[in-house]
Design a protein around this motif. Structure first.
Motif, mmCIF file in Angstrom:
data_model
loop_
_atom_site.group_PDB
_atom_site.id
_atom_site.type_symbol
_atom_site.label_atom_id
_atom_site.label_comp_id
_atom_site.label_asym_id
_atom_site.label_seq_id
_atom_site.Cartn_x
_atom_site.Cartn_y
_atom_site.Cartn_z
ATOM 1 N N GLY A 121 6.303 12.647 -10.690
ATOM 2 C CA GLY A 121 6.228 11.419 -10.711
ATOM 3 C C GLY A 121 5.408 11.231 -9.108
ATOM 4 O O GLY A 121 5.236 10.051 -9.010
ATOM 5 N N MET A 122 5.689 12.074 -8.221
ATOM 6 C CA MET A 122 5.692 11.593 -6.782
ATOM 7 C C MET A 122 4.805 12.380 -5.927
ATOM 8 O O MET A 122 4.823 12.423 -4.812
ATOM 9 C CB MET A 122 7.148 11.380 -6.117
ATOM 10 N N ARG B 60 5.305 -1.146 8.090
ATOM 11 C CA ARG B 60 4.327 -2.280 8.568
ATOM 12 C C ARG B 60 5.257 -3.600 8.807
ATOM 13 O O ARG B 60 4.469 -4.369 9.448
ATOM 14 C CB ARG B 60 3.190 -2.611 7.508
ATOM 15 N N ALA C 295 0.675 -1.060 0.023
ATOM 16 C CA ALA C 295 0.059 -0.097 -0.132
ATOM 17 C C ALA C 295 0.906 1.373 0.011
ATOM 18 O O ALA C 295 0.303 2.376 -0.285
ATOM 19 C CB ALA C 295 -0.893 -0.065 1.140
ATOM 20 N N GLN C 296 2.237 1.104 0.381
ATOM 21 C CA GLN C 296 3.062 2.338 0.315
ATOM 22 C C GLN C 296 4.341 1.971 -0.224
ATOM 23 O O GLN C 296 5.505 2.155 0.227
ATOM 24 C CB GLN C 296 3.258 2.870 1.678
ATOM 25 N N GLY C 297 4.249 1.191 -1.378
ATOM 26 C CA GLY C 297 5.468 0.745 -1.906
ATOM 27 C C GLY C 297 5.498 1.310 -3.341
ATOM 28 O O GLY C 297 4.903 2.208 -3.491
ATOM 29 N N MET C 298 6.205 0.489 -4.229
ATOM 30 C CA MET C 298 6.651 1.136 -5.610
ATOM 31 C C MET C 298 5.660 1.556 -6.250
ATOM 32 O O MET C 298 5.590 2.777 -6.784
ATOM 33 C CB MET C 298 7.703 0.267 -6.155
ATOM 34 N N LEU D 260 10.219 4.947 0.492
ATOM 35 C CA LEU D 260 8.824 4.748 0.656
ATOM 36 C C LEU D 260 8.615 4.035 2.022
ATOM 37 O O LEU D 260 9.338 3.430 2.790
ATOM 38 C CB LEU D 260 8.571 3.418 -0.474
ATOM 39 N N TRP D 261 7.389 4.321 2.307
ATOM 40 C CA TRP D 261 6.922 4.042 3.639
ATOM 41 C C TRP D 261 6.446 2.623 4.097
ATOM 42 O O TRP D 261 6.124 2.145 4.945
ATOM 43 C CB TRP D 261 5.492 4.758 4.074
ATOM 44 N N GLU D 262 6.291 1.538 2.904
ATOM 45 C CA GLU D 262 6.101 0.431 2.962
ATOM 46 C C GLU D 262 7.057 -0.365 4.122
ATOM 47 O O GLU D 262 6.376 -1.105 4.773
ATOM 48 C CB GLU D 262 6.244 -0.306 1.583
ATOM 49 N N PHE D 263 8.227 0.059 4.607
ATOM 50 C CA PHE D 263 8.900 -0.559 5.323
ATOM 51 C C PHE D 263 8.141 -0.711 6.773
ATOM 52 O O PHE D 263 8.398 -1.728 7.590
ATOM 53 C CB PHE D 263 10.539 -0.251 5.385
ATOM 54 N N ALA E 251 2.207 1.867 -5.729
ATOM 55 C CA ALA E 251 1.454 2.896 -4.817
ATOM 56 C C ALA E 251 2.027 4.217 -5.125
ATOM 57 O O ALA E 251 1.294 5.175 -5.452
ATOM 58 C CB ALA E 251 1.471 2.443 -3.361
ATOM 59 N N GLY E 252 3.533 4.306 -5.272
ATOM 60 C CA GLY E 252 4.081 5.798 -5.254
ATOM 61 C C GLY E 252 4.309 6.104 -6.703
ATOM 62 O O GLY E 252 4.372 7.282 -6.949
ATOM 63 N N MET E 253 4.670 4.918 -7.415
ATOM 64 C CA MET E 253 4.893 5.509 -8.739
ATOM 65 C C MET E 253 4.135 5.124 -10.221
ATOM 66 O O MET E 253 4.967 5.029 -11.065
ATOM 67 C CB MET E 253 6.612 5.270 -8.746
ATOM 68 N N LYS F 102 2.093 10.865 1.925
ATOM 69 C CA LYS F 102 1.279 9.613 2.020
ATOM 70 C C LYS F 102 2.061 8.384 1.625
ATOM 71 O O LYS F 102 1.913 7.301 2.125
ATOM 72 C CB LYS F 102 0.039 9.553 1.224
ATOM 73 N N VAL F 103 3.085 8.366 0.696
ATOM 74 C CA VAL F 103 3.643 7.241 0.291
ATOM 75 C C VAL F 103 5.207 7.296 0.721
ATOM 76 O O VAL F 103 5.765 6.186 0.780
ATOM 77 C CB VAL F 103 3.327 6.801 -1.180
ATOM 78 N N PHE F 104 5.743 8.781 0.361
ATOM 79 C CA PHE F 104 7.038 8.704 0.306
ATOM 80 C C PHE F 104 7.553 9.266 1.868
ATOM 81 O O PHE F 104 6.823 10.135 2.445
ATOM 82 C CB PHE F 104 7.511 9.764 -0.704
#
Lengths: 442, 442
Positions: free
Chosen positions: B276-277, B232, A270-273, B227-230, A275-277, B185-187
């Protein structure tokens, strides 16, 4: 993500005859709902003896092709600047101080990190390194620098080298396809997906477990970067993208080997590559027929030393000029009928200021092709801005074409309309540009 | 981008009295329509004697605060893993081999690139490094590692050190504000904007011209990632983001000094960072009152050693517990009324598995605060998962609050509702969490 494919993670029984019967297929259980893990597991567990012989042979040829591109970076200012930076950042290189990996442009040795960085930068300069059509991704320039550096550092076998390269190709191509066309509009996929491809290559040579490979993907993906903005300025970022994709991917795998944890869903989370790009990412692409479809063998060699988006039109122009026996001086106007990505990437350059920028200018490419029959390294360097080329350039326009767009990126159709000074109009077309697997180089 | 502000790029006349009359204002001509260039010019031309004394003093304090955070990274597994990687990648470090910059966690010396990398990683581990509210960006952890490494390498003066740090703060904060809330939100803005901040800092110490600084921004921005994904997974990426932002920014500036060209509109261009972001980027923020507004001085210290998004509620809980003389055992339920970004960042963690992940769990933070009156490094390490803390954690919920959301990110309002076991309900509120400029630490 509920689709199933043959897939295996557990060890195989010694009495299992499947490898003899189906040597290409070593995945036989159900896929999970965790595509990042499935792809990491595939990359970590890929074995040489499960790679089909024609894929192995293709990989050897891709490696040889890559070596030429890497050597072609010698003397290029952006490449030499990155090499000088690397020498300053690791001044103690040399065999006695960890210098076990070769920098191809000057045959010096340094640590794997910087060898990967410099060779990654060098091999993307001539714009002649390979390309995978469906993912619009250049695998060699991010995969082989890492494979070579770590293979040299670890004394790996040729088989391990090839296996690691194939792991990188299969991974990077699927990540590129997954990220989709919305991603490529702004991001240089070879930089972004390339970081994960480099991590897969490095991780395979380091012998990472699937969980460690997933960690490596996490650390690679969270560093994925590369924007197309540099194109309109003739800036040097393209070599930075590939050099750092290789270096960062290698770093990610080394960190993972050492216990550094990464996000477990860096690709699809949900907040990965994605999702962001990306706005059209498809996780199913990440695991598309793993172990059955060999995307490595779908990779094209590049005939012309220019952006791949110019190749279909270049070949179509050559075809119509040959068929109608036209010389460059007969031609008053050329319309290249292209897909949207060609407009996105090539549209930024109107009057190229450098050799490298000229490789992203449709008019220059078609001018070189019309005048010399080929747009190679020497043609660009000898006269990308020569008066006849510049004059031809101004006769060229690009136009969006719906048929070409619909076929892309699976097929890169070339279509041109040529108008002569005496008013004749001819259509030229190629369905597979030279260098594609169906029209490969001799 | 048609708005005007006082701004100057040309050399000033020796007879110009403006600096004497308005020592803080050295920009006096019209802004261009090129915000990346305006910001790069500001960073390149910032002079110590134009920085207000209170901003200088604040920067010194921010530096001292940062040193504590950098030292607090010693022994942390992710930090030590990155340090070990750096030692392998540049094995020839030591003063005689380019080792001129200090790694604070072990007092060894290496090249500026790796010192920036390791110190950048180290100083973001304890979650106690500073934060700028409006940009939701942690400047110190990406700015000071670069300033220290290059100042040591070049024997720079204290004034040059401070000037470079302020250039980094002013740049990074504006880039973070520009990228906006959709980006965050994502980055991880400290990774992305931080790369440009690091480049500004390095570029100022290297004495880059405005054009070279713009190149440095281009090479930094095209590498911006995180990225914020880490979050969780309790993965280690946060230290990787800051370490690599510092290292990549430093590299970008060194490359620029050596003639490496970057995109001239990497921030606002059609295929740049915002394209892009971000979906709510505002280029006017990039040049907001350059030379007049000193965003450096708006930066907050962090009182609690946890994610900043938990601080307003922590202070609000402390306020109501003090006012109503409640102990932790009196409390049956706490609702933290928060802004959306708090839900985005803290929502990923339900039951924290590590000390670091616990710093992103509202329940744990409020539990430590309720039980110990403070959520510091020792409180987390001594018992983030102790039974009373875990029991309190399960009494906490977050709820979106419109007032808090509307004030954010300019103001971080803390609001809680506390329900006691005997059925009383109390509202707690703080308008400025402890550590903000209006409520600063003693």
């Amino acid at each position: 993500m509920q689709r199933r494919c043959r897939y295996r993670r557990a060890a195989r029984s010694e009495h299992d005859l499947t490898p003899l019967l189906f040597p290409f297929i070593h995945f036989s259980t159900t896929m999970t709902d965790h595509p990042s893990l499935d792809l990491a597991t595939f990359a970590a567990q890929l074995r040489f003896d499960t790679i089909p012989p024609d894929v192995v042979e293709r990989t050897v040829n891709l490696y040889v092709d890559w070596l030429g591109s890497a050597l072609a970076g010698k003397g290029a200012r952006p490449v030499e600047t990155i090499a000088a930076f690397a020498r300053r950042a690791a001044p103690g290189h040399g065999v006695g101080a960890g210098g076990v990996a070769e920098v191809l442009i000057d045959r010096t040795r340094t640590t794997p990190y910087f060898a990967a960085m410099v060779n990654g930068a060098a091999s993307h300069f001539a714009e002649q390194d390979d390309v995978h059509n469906g993912s619009v991704f250049h695998p060699a320039t991010v995969v082989f620098p890492v494979a070579l550096a770590l293979a040299q550092a670890r004394g790996a076998s040729g088989r391990d080298f090839i296996t690691a390269a194939v792991a990188g190709y299969e991974t990077g191509i699927r990540v590129g396809e997954f990220l989709g066309r919305s991603h490529y509009k702004v991001f240089h996929t070879t930089g972004t997906a390339g970081t994960v491809a480099a991590a897969a290559t490095a991780g395979r040579l380091l012998g990472l477990s699937p969980q460690q490979m997933l960690d490596a993907f996490g650390s690679a993906g969270t560093q994925a970067s590369g924007l197309w903005e540099f194109l309109r300025d003739a800036a040097d970022s393209k070599q930075l993208h590939t050099g750092m994709a290789a270096a960062n991917g290698l770093m990610a795998a080394e960190l993972a080997a050492d216990g550094f944890r990464g996000a477990t869903r860096i690709l699809e989370g949900a907040q990965g590559m994605a999702a962001g790009m990306s706005s059209d990412a498809d996780p199913a692409r990440l695991v598309d027929r793993l172990g059955e479809r060999w995307a490595t063998a779908e990779t094209s060699f590049k005939y012309h030393a220019s952006c791949r988006h110019s190749h279909p039109a270049a070949d179509a122009l050559l075809a119509v000029m040959g068929r109608e026996r036209l010389g460059a001086s007969d031609i008053a106007r050329v319309t290249a009928h292209v897909h949207q990505a060609a407009l996105d990437v090539l549209g930024a350059v109107v009057v190229p200021r450098t050799v490298h920028q000229a490789k992203f200018n449709m008019g220059t490419v078609l001018g070189l092709v019309a005048l010399h029959g080929y747009a190679g390294v020497n043609e660009f360097e000898g006269g990308f801005d020569a008066a006849p080329v510049a004059a031809f350039r101004d006769k060229v326009e690009m136009a969006y074409d719906d048929e070409v767009e619909r076929a892309y990126p699976a097929r890169w159709i070339g279509k041109v309309t040529v108008t002569t000074h005496d008013g004749r109009r001819y259509a030229g077309r190629v369905d597979e540009p030279k260098g594609d697997p169906g029209n490969t180089l001799a």
